[in-house]
Design a protein around this motif. Structure first.
Motif, short mmCIF file in Angstrom:
data_model
loop_
_atom_site.label_atom_id
_atom_site.label_comp_id
_atom_site.label_asym_id
_atom_site.label_seq_id
_atom_site.Cartn_x
_atom_site.Cartn_y
_atom_site.Cartn_z
N LEU A 188 0.81 -1.22 0.00
CA LEU A 188 0.00 0.00 0.00
C LEU A 188 0.85 1.27 0.00
O LEU A 188 0.57 2.20 -0.77
CB LEU A 188 -0.97 -0.02 1.19
CG LEU A 188 -1.99 1.12 1.24
CD1 LEU A 188 -2.83 1.16 -0.03
CD2 LEU A 188 -2.89 0.98 2.47
N PRO A 189 1.91 1.38 0.83
CA PRO A 189 2.72 2.60 0.80
C PRO A 189 3.38 2.87 -0.55
O PRO A 189 3.61 4.02 -0.91
CB PRO A 189 3.78 2.34 1.88
CG PRO A 189 3.15 1.37 2.80
CD PRO A 189 2.32 0.48 1.93
N PHE A 190 3.70 1.80 -1.29
CA PHE A 190 4.40 1.99 -2.56
C PHE A 190 3.45 2.06 -3.75
O PHE A 190 3.88 2.09 -4.90
CB PHE A 190 5.42 0.87 -2.76
CG PHE A 190 6.69 1.08 -1.97
CD1 PHE A 190 7.71 1.85 -2.48
CD2 PHE A 190 6.82 0.52 -0.71
CE1 PHE A 190 8.87 2.06 -1.75
CE2 PHE A 190 7.97 0.72 0.03
CZ PHE A 190 9.01 1.49 -0.48
N THR A 191 2.15 2.07 -3.48
CA THR A 191 1.18 2.27 -4.55
C THR A 191 1.22 3.73 -4.98
O THR A 191 1.27 4.63 -4.13
CB THR A 191 -0.25 1.93 -4.06
OG1 THR A 191 -0.25 0.60 -3.57
CG2 THR A 191 -1.25 2.05 -5.19
N PRO A 192 1.24 4.03 -6.28
CA PRO A 192 1.30 5.44 -6.72
C PRO A 192 0.22 6.28 -6.06
O PRO A 192 -0.96 5.91 -6.04
CB PRO A 192 1.07 5.33 -8.23
CG PRO A 192 1.57 3.98 -8.59
CD PRO A 192 1.23 3.10 -7.41
N THR A 193 0.63 7.41 -5.51
CA THR A 193 -0.30 8.25 -4.76
C THR A 193 -1.39 8.85 -5.65
O THR A 193 -2.43 9.28 -5.15
CB THR A 193 0.46 9.39 -4.06
OG1 THR A 193 1.21 10.11 -5.06
CG2 THR A 193 1.39 8.85 -3.00
N THR A 194 -1.16 8.85 -6.97
CA THR A 194 -2.16 9.39 -7.88
C THR A 194 -3.17 8.35 -8.34
O THR A 194 -4.14 8.68 -9.03
CB THR A 194 -1.48 9.98 -9.12
OG1 THR A 194 -0.66 8.97 -9.73
CG2 THR A 194 -0.60 11.17 -8.74
N SER A 195 -2.96 7.08 -7.97
CA SER A 195 -3.87 6.03 -8.41
C SER A 195 -5.19 6.10 -7.64
O SER A 195 -5.23 6.49 -6.47
CB SER A 195 -3.24 4.65 -8.21
OG SER A 195 -3.19 4.32 -6.83
N ALA A 196 -6.27 5.71 -8.31
CA ALA A 196 -7.58 5.73 -7.67
C ALA A 196 -7.63 4.82 -6.46
O ALA A 196 -8.28 5.13 -5.46
CB ALA A 196 -8.65 5.32 -8.69
N LEU B 170 -8.49 6.18 -2.72
CA LEU B 170 -9.67 5.65 -2.04
C LEU B 170 -9.31 5.03 -0.69
O LEU B 170 -10.01 5.26 0.31
CB LEU B 170 -10.33 4.59 -2.92
CG LEU B 170 -11.45 3.76 -2.27
CD1 LEU B 170 -12.67 4.63 -2.01
CD2 LEU B 170 -11.80 2.57 -3.15
N ILE B 171 -8.24 4.25 -0.64
CA ILE B 171 -7.99 3.41 0.53
C ILE B 171 -7.06 4.04 1.56
O ILE B 171 -7.25 3.85 2.76
CB ILE B 171 -7.42 2.04 0.06
CG1 ILE B 171 -8.52 1.29 -0.70
CG2 ILE B 171 -6.91 1.22 1.22
CD1 ILE B 171 -8.07 -0.02 -1.29
N SER B 172 -6.05 4.81 1.14
CA SER B 172 -5.05 5.31 2.09
C SER B 172 -5.63 6.12 3.25
O SER B 172 -5.11 6.03 4.37
CB SER B 172 -3.98 6.12 1.36
OG SER B 172 -4.55 7.21 0.66
N PRO B 173 -6.71 6.91 3.07
CA PRO B 173 -7.26 7.63 4.23
C PRO B 173 -7.75 6.71 5.35
O PRO B 173 -7.84 7.13 6.51
CB PRO B 173 -8.43 8.43 3.63
CG PRO B 173 -8.08 8.59 2.19
CD PRO B 173 -7.39 7.33 1.82
#
Length: 568
Positions: free
Chosen positions: A487-495, A499-502
């Motif tokens: 999750l941390p290395f998922t591109p921050t601009t990806s949907a 959606l999930i990081s918050p």
């Protein structure tokens, strides 16, 4: 044949016959006998209701593993040991391998490779002490390949002398009806033997029918009813199935539609399920009228289905001929079970179960430092926290969705699932139950189904495919790293990230623009720079250890030789 010491004896025995003639009974009896003697190498059985598991792809791996477990000499180099070491040691002990019901593997392509190997030179060159017993119906694709092969001994159940079969049937029926005392006489037993026409499955069903307790009828009356019901020109088993089902549902108002609904769920489930799991899934069926305890239908069907007496046992047809009967309208008449909209119902049910039961860290794993393989009690944690119906829903919702007709409410369920963190919880379960290979096919089926019906496809669904393909290896290695590393290395601009990081504010975030990355000398830490910030990461856990903000833009970073300082 098994104990024949002639070096030219065929290594493979193919026993064929029609449904109900007792092929599997023979195979299982031989398996039990040689298991007790210590000579059973492996026993592999195909089941019609487990075709979704693609057992045909696992047969040789399973047999090889069983042989290796049986003989330590095979553990290191199975093939070399079979060809050389056993021959050198002069091993003469018989090793029997059973392959039962090959015809139930699925469509002909599913068994093409198995048949090719059995009929090949490799099959002919099996060691002299090995025997393979194969059973199946005489289907054209099987017959064409196996017949006339010199290293395969073929025998049909029809070749067994009628007198021998009748003797066995008489012994079986007499034993089964022993509890009835003097109700039936020797001539009655003889009548049942004659009526069975060599079908042991018919004899079993007939005995169960006669012994069945029902208000207002005696065992003698049920025997006479059975004897008088034979119809010329019809399949013996079909006549008996109709007789039993008519007897069960006679005079029960509204029972037949429920029978159709329950049997539809059982027959088109992608693997056998228990009554508890079938009921849990039915709670998610879109039609409220279908949400009832299936026990009201199944409790009287013990002679036709297993798993009725214990609610946690798997429910399945006791014989494959019952499945064939129910799914052929020309044979079953009013009891015919069509597929209808069962995939819509099962897709709805799967999403209902996942909405209800999925949660973060479902198996309460305490640390990310251990790979899944090193968690001693992981299997017990899975049994305690992941029910069979949740496991089924996570593995098979994609297949049911792919096969389902369009339903607007179902489309809304699908889209809603991809607008919440449960998509990660779903991946978590798959990684724990060794079902991660189902993830990408399910996601692609979802995208395809929505596009096929002109529905907008959630971007998170497409992102999830890339997420699984990118981070699947590390997630399978250690499930907590789904959240700590992937999750941390998922591109921050990806949907998906947006959606999930918050929902995971304590999970470290990796900035999208990284200037420099360097490992510590011991490989346990990473330093990264991005514009004016420096971050220190723990390699094992993926967690941020420390960070530093610089008043000026950073262009380079380096570790001191002793690893105690960082220069930027």
């Amino acid at each position: 044949w098994i104990n024949n010491t002639d070096p030219t004896v065929p290594r493979i025995f193919w026993l064929s016959g029609l449904a109900g003639q007792g092929k599997s009974a023979i195979a299982h009896s031989i398996a039990t006998y040689f298991f007790e003697l210590g000579g059973l190498g492996a026993c592999f059985c195909f089941f019609r209701d487990r075709q979704a598991e693609r057992l045909h792809e696992k047969i040789f791996v399973t047999i090889a593993r069983d042989l290796a477990d049986r003989d330590h000499r095979l553990k290191r180099a199975l093939v070399d040991v079979i060809k050389e070491s056993l021959a050198e040691d002069g091993a003469v002990e018989r090793i029997v391998i059973i392959i039962d019901a090959l015809d139930e593997s699925g469509e002909p392509p599913s068994r093409k490779d198995i048949l090719r190997l059995l009929a090949s030179e490799e099959g002919a060159r099996l060691p002299a002490n090995y025997r393979i017993l194969l059973t199946s119906r005489p289907l054209p694709d099987i017959t064409d390949i196996l017949q006339h092969k010199p290293h395969i001994k073929a025998k049909s159940m029809d070749e067994i002398p009628p007198a021998s079969t009748e003797h066995d049937l008489q012994a079986y029926i007499s034993h089964q009806l022993l509890t009835l005392g003097s109700v039936l006489h020797d001539e009655d037993i003889a009548s049942l033997v004659k009526l069975s026409d060599g079908l042991f499955e018919w004899a079993r069903l007939a005995c169960d029918f006669i012994k069945m307790r029902k208000i207002g009828s005696t065992a003698r009356e049920r025997f006479e009813d059975l004897v008088s019901s034979r119809s010329k020109g019809k399949n013996l088993l079909d006549v008996l199935y109709c007789k039993i089902l008519n007897d069960i549902f006679q005079g029960t108002s509204g029972a037949l539609p429920r029978f159709h609904s329950v049997m539809r769920q059982i027959l088109w489930a992608l693997e056998p399920l228990s009554m508890d799991s079938l009921n849990a899934l039915r709670e998610g069926f879109p039609c409220e009228a279908d949400r009832y305890d299936i026990g009201i239908v199944l409790e009287s069907m013990g002679s036709l289905l297993s798993g009725i007496s214990k609610r946690s046992a798997l429910v399945r047809a006791l014989h494959s001929s019952f499945h064939d009967f129910l799914t052929d309208a020309s044979r079953s008449g009013e009891f015919y079970i069509e597929k209808a909209n069962i995939d819509v119902d099962m897709a709805f049910a799967s999403f209902h179960i996942m909405w209800q039961d999925l949660r973060f860290n479902i198996c309460n794993l305490e640390t990310s430092y251990l790979p899944n393989s090193d968690i001693v009690d992981l299997d017990q944690r899975i049994r305690d926290n992941i029910s069979h119906h949740l496991s089924y829903s996570c593995r098979f919702w994609g297949i049911h969705l792919h096969e389902a007709e369009f339903d607007g409410a179902l489309a809304m369920e699908v889209k809603a699932f991809f607008t919440c963190p449960r998509v990660l919880f779903w991946l978590e379960v798959l990684s724990l139950i060794n079902g991660f290979s189902n993830a990408v096919p399910a996601l692609k089926a979802c995208v395809s189904w929505l596009k096929r019906h002109d529905q907008g496809v959630p971007t998170t669904a497409r992102d999830a495919i890339k997420f699984v393909q990118t981070f699947g290896t590390i997630i399978l290695h250690s499930t907590p790293h789904l959240y700590l590393s992937a999750l941390p290395f998922t591109p921050t601009t990806s949907a998906l990230h947006i959606l999930i990081s918050p929902n995971f504010p304590r999970i470290s975030q990796v900035e999208s623009r990284i200037g420099n990355v360097i490992f510590s000398q011991d490989g346990k830490k990473i330093v990264s720079t991005s514009y004016r910030s420096t971050n220190l990461w723990d390699v094992e856990s993926g967690l941020k250890i420390d960070s530093y903000l610089s008043p000026t833009r950073l262009s380079s970073v380096a570790y001191s030789p002793d690893g105690t300082r960082i220069a930027v």
